[in-house]
Design a protein around this motif. Sequence first.
Motif, mmCIF file in Angstrom:
data_model
loop_
_atom_site.group_PDB
_atom_site.id
_atom_site.type_symbol
_atom_site.label_atom_id
_atom_site.label_comp_id
_atom_site.label_asym_id
_atom_site.label_seq_id
_atom_site.Cartn_x
_atom_site.Cartn_y
_atom_site.Cartn_z
ATOM 1 N N LEU A 78 13.731 -2.813 8.009
ATOM 2 C CA LEU A 78 12.298 -3.091 7.919
ATOM 3 C C LEU A 78 11.564 -2.022 7.118
ATOM 4 C CD1 LEU A 78 11.616 -4.315 11.550
ATOM 5 C CD2 LEU A 78 11.465 -5.676 9.472
ATOM 6 N N GLU A 79 11.926 -0.770 7.303
ATOM 7 C CA GLU A 79 11.290 0.308 6.544
ATOM 8 C C GLU A 79 11.557 0.162 5.052
ATOM 9 O OE1 GLU A 79 12.739 3.871 8.304
ATOM 10 O OE2 GLU A 79 11.246 3.864 9.923
ATOM 11 N N GLU A 80 12.777 -0.223 4.713
ATOM 12 C CA GLU A 80 13.103 -0.438 3.303
ATOM 13 C C GLU A 80 12.303 -1.616 2.736
ATOM 14 O OE1 GLU A 80 14.659 0.258 -0.347
ATOM 15 O OE2 GLU A 80 14.872 1.508 1.459
ATOM 16 N N GLU A 81 12.205 -2.681 3.508
ATOM 17 C CA GLU A 81 11.428 -3.842 3.074
ATOM 18 C C GLU A 81 9.959 -3.472 2.895
ATOM 19 O OE1 GLU A 81 12.114 -7.059 2.381
ATOM 20 O OE2 GLU A 81 14.259 -6.680 2.471
ATOM 21 N N PHE A 82 9.437 -2.665 3.811
ATOM 22 C CA PHE A 82 8.028 -2.293 3.736
ATOM 23 C C PHE A 82 7.752 -1.409 2.526
ATOM 24 C CE2 PHE A 82 4.312 0.166 5.452
ATOM 25 C CZ PHE A 82 3.426 -0.887 5.368
ATOM 26 N N ARG A 83 8.672 -0.481 2.237
ATOM 27 C CA ARG A 83 8.496 0.350 1.033
ATOM 28 C C ARG A 83 8.471 -0.519 -0.223
ATOM 29 N NH1 ARG A 83 11.671 4.124 3.960
ATOM 30 N NH2 ARG A 83 13.614 3.226 3.138
ATOM 31 N N TRP A 84 9.352 -1.515 -0.289
ATOM 32 C CA TRP A 84 9.363 -2.413 -1.450
ATOM 33 C C TRP A 84 8.044 -3.192 -1.543
ATOM 34 C CZ3 TRP A 84 8.907 -7.732 -1.582
ATOM 35 C CH2 TRP A 84 9.130 -8.329 -2.828
ATOM 36 N N LEU A 85 7.541 -3.618 -0.385
ATOM 37 C CA LEU A 85 6.285 -4.361 -0.371
ATOM 38 C C LEU A 85 5.139 -3.521 -0.926
ATOM 39 C CD1 LEU A 85 4.775 -6.957 0.595
ATOM 40 C CD2 LEU A 85 4.443 -5.810 2.779
ATOM 41 N N THR A 201 0.118 3.502 2.813
ATOM 42 C CA THR A 201 0.084 2.817 4.112
ATOM 43 C C THR A 201 -0.391 1.382 3.911
ATOM 44 O OG1 THR A 201 -2.210 3.426 4.596
ATOM 45 C CG2 THR A 201 -0.483 4.974 5.285
ATOM 46 N N GLY A 202 -0.032 0.559 4.873
ATOM 47 C CA GLY A 202 -0.524 -0.810 4.851
ATOM 48 C C GLY A 202 -2.027 -0.883 5.062
ATOM 49 N N ALA A 203 -2.577 0.099 5.770
ATOM 50 C CA ALA A 203 -4.015 0.115 6.017
ATOM 51 C C ALA A 203 -4.795 0.192 4.706
ATOM 52 C CB ALA A 203 -4.375 1.295 6.916
ATOM 53 N N GLU A 204 -4.269 0.911 3.722
ATOM 54 C CA GLU A 204 -4.922 0.974 2.407
ATOM 55 C C GLU A 204 -5.005 -0.410 1.774
ATOM 56 O OE1 GLU A 204 -4.203 4.510 -0.358
ATOM 57 O OE2 GLU A 204 -2.361 4.425 0.807
ATOM 58 N N VAL A 205 -3.911 -1.138 1.859
ATOM 59 C CA VAL A 205 -3.868 -2.467 1.259
ATOM 60 C C VAL A 205 -4.840 -3.407 1.972
ATOM 61 C CG1 VAL A 205 -2.395 -4.422 0.662
ATOM 62 C CG2 VAL A 205 -1.458 -2.099 0.618
ATOM 63 N N LEU A 206 -4.842 -3.358 3.308
ATOM 64 C CA LEU A 206 -5.740 -4.208 4.064
ATOM 65 C C LEU A 206 -7.199 -3.914 3.744
ATOM 66 C CD1 LEU A 206 -4.051 -4.248 7.601
ATOM 67 C CD2 LEU A 206 -3.872 -5.941 5.779
ATOM 68 N N LYS A 207 -7.530 -2.643 3.599
ATOM 69 C CA LYS A 207 -8.907 -2.256 3.278
ATOM 70 C C LYS A 207 -9.315 -2.799 1.912
ATOM 71 C CE LYS A 207 -11.941 1.788 2.910
ATOM 72 N NZ LYS A 207 -12.019 3.265 2.995
ATOM 73 N N LYS A 335 -2.320 -9.913 3.153
ATOM 74 C CA LYS A 335 -2.704 -9.304 4.431
ATOM 75 C C LYS A 335 -1.738 -9.711 5.548
ATOM 76 C CE LYS A 335 -6.833 -9.025 5.917
ATOM 77 N NZ LYS A 335 -8.188 -9.360 6.397
ATOM 78 N N ASP A 336 -1.344 -10.976 5.550
ATOM 79 C CA ASP A 336 -0.417 -11.447 6.586
ATOM 80 C C ASP A 336 0.928 -10.735 6.492
ATOM 81 O OD1 ASP A 336 -2.368 -13.148 7.460
ATOM 82 O OD2 ASP A 336 -1.572 -14.923 6.446
ATOM 83 N N LYS A 337 1.421 -10.530 5.279
ATOM 84 C CA LYS A 337 2.704 -9.845 5.104
ATOM 85 C C LYS A 337 2.619 -8.401 5.605
ATOM 86 C CE LYS A 337 4.369 -12.554 1.166
ATOM 87 N NZ LYS A 337 4.758 -12.535 -0.267
ATOM 88 N N ILE A 338 1.509 -7.743 5.271
ATOM 89 C CA ILE A 338 1.334 -6.369 5.728
ATOM 90 C C ILE A 338 1.249 -6.327 7.262
ATOM 91 C CG2 ILE A 338 -0.262 -4.417 5.745
ATOM 92 C CD1 ILE A 338 1.208 -4.578 3.154
ATOM 93 N N SER A 339 0.526 -7.270 7.838
ATOM 94 C CA SER A 339 0.306 -7.260 9.281
ATOM 95 C C SER A 339 1.575 -7.522 10.074
ATOM 96 C CB SER A 339 -0.757 -8.305 9.652
ATOM 97 O OG SER A 339 -1.990 -7.975 9.043
ATOM 98 N N VAL A 340 2.562 -8.182 9.476
ATOM 99 C CA VAL A 340 3.826 -8.427 10.172
ATOM 100 C C VAL A 340 4.449 -7.121 10.638
ATOM 101 C CG1 VAL A 340 6.223 -9.138 9.796
ATOM 102 C CG2 VAL A 340 4.363 -10.637 9.106
ATOM 103 N N PHE A 341 4.310 -6.071 9.833
ATOM 104 C CA PHE A 341 4.940 -4.795 10.164
ATOM 105 C C PHE A 341 4.185 -4.029 11.244
ATOM 106 C CE2 PHE A 341 6.460 -5.881 5.967
ATOM 107 C CZ PHE A 341 7.799 -5.537 6.024
#
Length: 350
Positions: A78-85, A201-207, A335-341
């Motif tokens: 999951l961490e690897e997937e999130f870094r790619w995202l 961070t995902g929070a940056e993307v969501l913002k 946003k949905d993809k980021i929120s999954v993590f």
Amino acid sequence: MLQPELAAPRCSGRAGGGRSAALAALRAGGVAGARAANRRRGWARAPPADRAPATVAGQRAAAMATVMAATAAERAVLEEEFRWLLHDEVHAVLRQLQDILKEASLRFTLPGSGTEGPTKQENFVLGSCGTDQVKGVLTLQGDALSQADVNLKMPRNNQLLHFAFREDKQWKLQQIQDARNHVSQAIYLLANRDESYQFRTGAEVLKLMDAVMLQLTRARNRLTTPATLTLPEIAASGLTRMFAPTLPSDLLVNVYINLNKLCLTVYQLHTLQPNSTKNFRPAGGAVLHSPGAMFEWGTQRLEVSHVHKVESVIPWLNDALVFFTVSLQLCQQLKDKISVFSSYWSCRPF
């Protein structure tokens, strides 16, 4: 979750048929199932009481270790997937959003044949399937009405009135201007996060997505939700002074955008006499007032006697609304993809 593989318990050296049945029971129901099968066959005794707890505890420990190993491996994936995202897919979506919104912005500017040429003029013939009392042509140049030519047939005496814009006047359509400004702001927000920017961070993307979606929602709402005006506000509008010859005192005119349509509304009025038996109830704000609506203007009390509405579709506004919808969907999907993590990183910023 991965299930730990259990070893078969020791049993007596009976023939293979019973042993196979015990192994089958073990695979199907675990240790408890195998012991129950042995007791039914009458050839295996339960393990000593002092050994049972140790065996169960060891099995639980082995199972827990296997689960923890599986969870650690899953977390690493999951961490690897999130870094790619964060590093790849986010920027791909941002590029796609910029391309779509630039197309939307072009619809609002409507340039002429040259890149620096004047904004193209478009003529829209106004009509309605319900009445032929009002006919006309409005000329739109970007976000402004540059010309208007309107004919009104009076209901009572069939008198034909003609009025048009003065040659030195243009009427700004604030809805189109505001929508274009919101699109420009959304493009600016996206351009500030170019390929060299690394989201941590995902929070940056969501913002960022929230900020872009806010601008796009405002742009769409300006086109889909016309302003509600009172009749005195329409009477005080500069639009009434745009025409030559001057509009009669018993006429009000309003022009607005509704979705992808350019709308013209003409209100015919009559004066309420001081000794009128009607209860005077001033009308509030509305996009379209109905016959019978009353208002006070100066020293007079007036009532709407007839309402005529005509409209014409603006194709490029329809394109812009589609672009807004597609862009909002892309933002929400990211946003949905980021929120999954977030469910995996609930104890730290994700």
